[in-house]
Scaffold this motif. Structure first.
Motif, PDB file in Angstrom:
ATOM      1  N   GLN A  98       0.829  -1.208   0.000  1.00 25.47           N
ATOM      2  CA  GLN A  98       0.000   0.000   0.000  1.00 25.47           C
ATOM      3  C   GLN A  98       0.864   1.259   0.000  1.00 25.47           C
ATOM      4  N   GLN A  99       1.894   1.283   0.837  1.00 22.35           N
ATOM      5  CA  GLN A  99       2.782   2.428   0.930  1.00 22.35           C
ATOM      6  C   GLN A  99       3.981   2.194   0.019  1.00 22.35           C
ATOM      7  N   SER A 100       4.038   2.918  -1.080  1.00 24.59           N
ATOM      8  CA  SER A 100       5.105   2.701  -2.056  1.00 24.59           C
ATOM      9  C   SER A 100       6.479   2.949  -1.464  1.00 24.59           C
ATOM     10  N   ASP A 101       6.585   3.903  -0.521  1.00 22.16           N
ATOM     11  CA  ASP A 101       7.896   4.212   0.069  1.00 22.16           C
ATOM     12  C   ASP A 101       8.487   3.006   0.798  1.00 22.16           C
ATOM     13  N   ALA A 136       7.931   1.689 -20.838  1.00 18.57           N
ATOM     14  CA  ALA A 136       6.984   2.120 -21.868  1.00 18.57           C
ATOM     15  C   ALA A 136       5.546   1.801 -21.461  1.00 18.57           C
ATOM     16  N   LEU A 137       5.328   0.625 -20.884  1.00 15.36           N
ATOM     17  CA  LEU A 137       3.982   0.221 -20.484  1.00 15.36           C
ATOM     18  C   LEU A 137       3.387   1.188 -19.471  1.00 15.36           C
ATOM     19  N   PHE A 138       4.202   1.643 -18.534  1.00 17.03           N
ATOM     20  CA  PHE A 138       3.715   2.527 -17.477  1.00 17.03           C
ATOM     21  C   PHE A 138       3.931   4.009 -17.776  1.00 17.03           C
ATOM     22  N   GLY A 139       4.490   4.326 -18.942  1.00 19.07           N
ATOM     23  CA  GLY A 139       4.722   5.724 -19.278  1.00 19.07           C
ATOM     24  C   GLY A 139       5.729   6.397 -18.369  1.00 19.07           C
ATOM     25  N   LEU A 140       6.778   5.666 -17.994  1.00 18.61           N
ATOM     26  CA  LEU A 140       7.767   6.176 -17.032  1.00 18.61           C
ATOM     27  C   LEU A 140       9.103   6.526 -17.675  1.00 18.61           C
ATOM     28  N   GLU A 141       9.157   6.539 -19.006  1.00 14.64           N
ATOM     29  CA  GLU A 141      10.438   6.809 -19.662  1.00 14.64           C
ATOM     30  C   GLU A 141      11.031   8.147 -19.235  1.00 14.64           C
ATOM     31  N   LYS A 158       3.177   3.817  -9.537  1.00 16.59           N
ATOM     32  CA  LYS A 158       3.454   3.195 -10.831  1.00 16.59           C
ATOM     33  C   LYS A 158       4.806   2.487 -10.828  1.00 16.59           C
ATOM     34  N   VAL A 159       5.818   3.119 -10.219  1.00 18.81           N
ATOM     35  CA  VAL A 159       7.149   2.506 -10.184  1.00 18.81           C
ATOM     36  C   VAL A 159       7.120   1.224  -9.354  1.00 18.81           C
ATOM     37  N   ALA A 160       6.425   1.259  -8.219  1.00 17.46           N
ATOM     38  CA  ALA A 160       6.338   0.063  -7.378  1.00 17.46           C
ATOM     39  C   ALA A 160       5.684  -1.086  -8.133  1.00 17.46           C
ATOM     40  N   LEU A 161       4.601  -0.796  -8.853  1.00 14.98           N
ATOM     41  CA  LEU A 161       3.931  -1.831  -9.634  1.00 14.98           C
ATOM     42  C   LEU A 161       4.805  -2.269 -10.808  1.00 14.98           C
TER      43      LEU A 161
END
Length: 271
Positions: A98-101, A136-141, A158-161
């Motif tokens: 739940q908490q990405s940090d 690319a899938l998550f739009g994080l480029e 998004k980064v965690a997932l």
């Protein structure tokens, strides 16, 4: 699920109970079977045991009573000490906190996403390709070189997932994945999870957000405040059971349900 007949069980729990060291009850006498390719929501009020059950399924907690099986094998602390069993299990099951940090620790987004595939022994070329695909899938480029701790809450989520998806697990365990997200980011995330479901992954999501349940699940397990599973069924059926939702403290007694297209409801609490 992708077919009318249930596929092989992924998880089987038989009277599983867990209590924390301070005496707090986690889950009580849970009987449960989750099949491959199911999309299951664990629905309940805060503190009802949803997160505890996810950690049991992920082999982070081990019940003091009852049994847990994963992919047909006993899921026990001793078994996960075996490198072969542990590696095979971790390849197949990914957990998003739940908490990405609590999950992010690398110097850059790229390194964060690469960590899982590297740890699992993939070669450099394979790791680079997996990271590129997931970015690319998550739009994080655009943030791949930034430290995760400098990102917004939605970007961290998004980064965690993405870091979990990079290992291509068959099962995704998600703890309150839409919590704290703005509407646009929440929509993006729900669309991604729907895509994963269509691709044949098993999704188990803990939430108390009634508005997202029908998008996340084909099946809902409702937890009572006594930490037991008190209902198991299709989302539309359980979400229309006002008495049940009141009993498990998921709606206020003074609520209105607005059905828009017959398949999705918004729950608003009014003073």
């Amino acid at each position: 699920m992708s077919s009318a007949e249930p596929l092989a069980p992924v998880f089987q729990l038989d009277q599983a109970s867990y209590r924390y060291a301070d005496g707090a009850l986690g889950v009580r006498e849970v009987d449960l079977v989750i099949h491959a390719q199911e999309r299951v929501v664990l629905l309940g009020a805060n503190g009802s045991g949803k997160s505890t059950l996810l950690k049991v399924l992920d082999g982070l907690l081990f019940p003091q009573a009852g049994r847990v099986r994963a992919f047909g094998q006993a899921l026990q602390e001793q078994g996960l000490r075996d490198d072969g069993f542990s590696r095979a299990f971790r390849r197949r099951v990914g957990f998003v906190f739940q908490q990405s940090d609590a999950q992010l620790f690398s110097s850059t987004v790229w390194e964060e996403i690469a960590f899982g595939p590297l740890h699992m022994g993939y070669g450099d070329a394979e790791v680079r390709q997996r990271v590129a695909d997931v970015l690319a899938l998550f739009g994080l480029e655009g943030v791949q070189d930034r430290p995760p701790f400098r990102l917004s809450g939605g970007e961290k989520k998004k980064v965690a997932l993405a870091a979990v998806v990079a290992t291509n697990p068959a099962v995704l365990l998600l703890d309150e994945p839409t919590a704290g997200l703005d509407p646009r980011t929440q929509r993006d995330l729900l669309d991604l999870l729907a895509q994963f479901g269509r691709s044949g992954k098993t999704l188990v999501t803990a939430t108390h957000d009634l508005d997202t349940v029908e998008e996340l699940a084909d099946r809902v397990l409702v937890f009572g405040e006594d930490h037991r599973v008190v209902a198991d069924g299709p989302p539309a059926t359980l979400l229309s059971d006002t008495a049940l939702l009141l009993r498990v403290n998921l709606i206020d007694p003074r609520f209105h349900t607005h059905a828009h297209d017959g398949t999705h409801r918004h729950y608003h609490i009014h003073e």
